[in-house]
Design a protein around this motif. Structure first.
Motif: not given
Length: 344
Positions: A122-127, A135-136
């Motif tokens: 996911s682009p958002l998660r990878c960001l 942090v994620a």
């Protein structure tokens, strides 16, 4: 950056001052909301200063992509760290979030983004995982141990205690969504306040916890391990419709297989089926005893171990592969149902 599971609770209690953005994501939306609320309270205090809180939606970012960066760069009217909460975040927010995190080092604001289940790529998660100032944090369905800790904490706070049997039964009846689990425990607290006892026993849990959810999971589990393919289809549809997450269903299946395996081992050691079932904790519910006894006859211990391995792998696949969790859950349960039907 991506936090290791063992560091999550410590971070939520005392966030790193260098972190300007937190992504909370995962299938347990109740846990996502609970952690976001707790982090916001930690920063803003109670009662929260409304001048230090800004809440945004994806619809706002669609119309005004730089709004997030502007809010994160704004100073608080009354002083102190501001909190910017982004609700129901999705991959479309990756661009505005990236711009906001570039601005964030020059501000005293904290971005808290709440999202559902995000794929590994996911682009958002990878960001968030790749940013040095963000942090994620994944929020997966509670396991039995974490549910027991949650229940013990909530009950201890109001002067109640749990017997071991009650604790095991309560944890087995909850899961899937943290908010729903809290609601069920609060219902148990209200039930106990109507009496004089300060100790929650097995009979108290059975009297008031999660009848509809427990019945829904029981229907899925008993249909699958009893070889009732048509019944499994109906039960899965009802479970999904009621909001039960596939990981919660797979964990219920794993618990059932473990109980079958333990009962089978007791029978092999010389106990009768009735004695073996009575020795389980919690004991087999009386309405399910005939079906459980039949499953003991058609599931040898070696095949129980194989089925448990399949269920465990399916849960891992739900979390790691990005494939539809409902399909992965249904597939493994159908495999188990077909195997049980052939044995029967």
């Amino acid at each position: 950056m991506k936090l290791a599971a063992g560091r999550i609770e410590a971070f939520l209690r005392r966030p790193d001052p260098a972190v300007r953005g937190v992504l909370l994501y995962g299938p347990d939306r109740g846990l996502v909301r609970e952690r976001a609320d707790g982090l916001a309270r930690l920063i803003l205090g109670e009662p929260a200063d409304p001048f230090r809180l800004c809440e945004l939606s994806m619809a706002v970012l669609k119309d005004d992509p730089v709004r997030l960066a502007d809010e994160l760069a704004s100073l608080s009217f009354t002083g102190g760290t501001r909190v910017v909460r982004l609700r129901d975040a999705g991959d479309a927010a990756a661009g505005p979030v990236g711009l906001a995190l570039e601005t964030a080092p020059r501000t005293e604001a904290m971005l808290i983004a709440e999202a559902g289940d995000l794929a590994k790529r996911s682009p958002l998660r990878c960001l968030f995982e790749g940013a040095g100032n963000a942090v994620a944090i994944p929020c997966y369905a509670d396991d039995e141990a974490s549910l027991q800790r949650l229940a013990a904490t909530m009950l201890t706070d109001v002067g109640l205690s749990l017997t071991p049997d009650a604790s095991a039964c309560l944890a087995a009846s909850l899961g899937g969504d943290r908010a729903m689990s809290r609601g069920e425990i609060e219902k148990l607290i209200l039930y106990m306040r109507s009496g004089a006892s300060r100790s929650v026993g097995l009979e108290d849990v059975l009297a008031c916890i999660g009848d509809s959810r427990e019945a829904s999971l029981d229907d899925v589990v008993m249909a699958a391990h009893g070889g009732d393919v048509a019944g499994l289809d109906r039960a899965l549809d009802l479970a999904y419709a009621s909001g039960t997450h596939p990981v919660g269903i797979l964990r219920a299946a794993a618990r059932h297989l473990q109980r079958l395996h333990l009962a089978a081992a007791l029978v092999a050691a010389g106990k009768s089926q009735a004695e073996a079932m009575a020795a389980l904790r919690p004991p087999v519910f009386y309405k399910l005893q005939d079906a459980f006894r039949a499953q003991l006859r058609i599931w040898p211990t070696a095949r129980l171990a194989q089925a448990l391995s399949l269920v465990t792998q399916a849960e891992l696949d739900c979390k790691a592969t990005g494939a539809p969790a409902e399909a992965l859950c249904a597939r493994v349960l159908w495999q188990i149902a077909v195997a049980a039907r052939r044995s029967a």
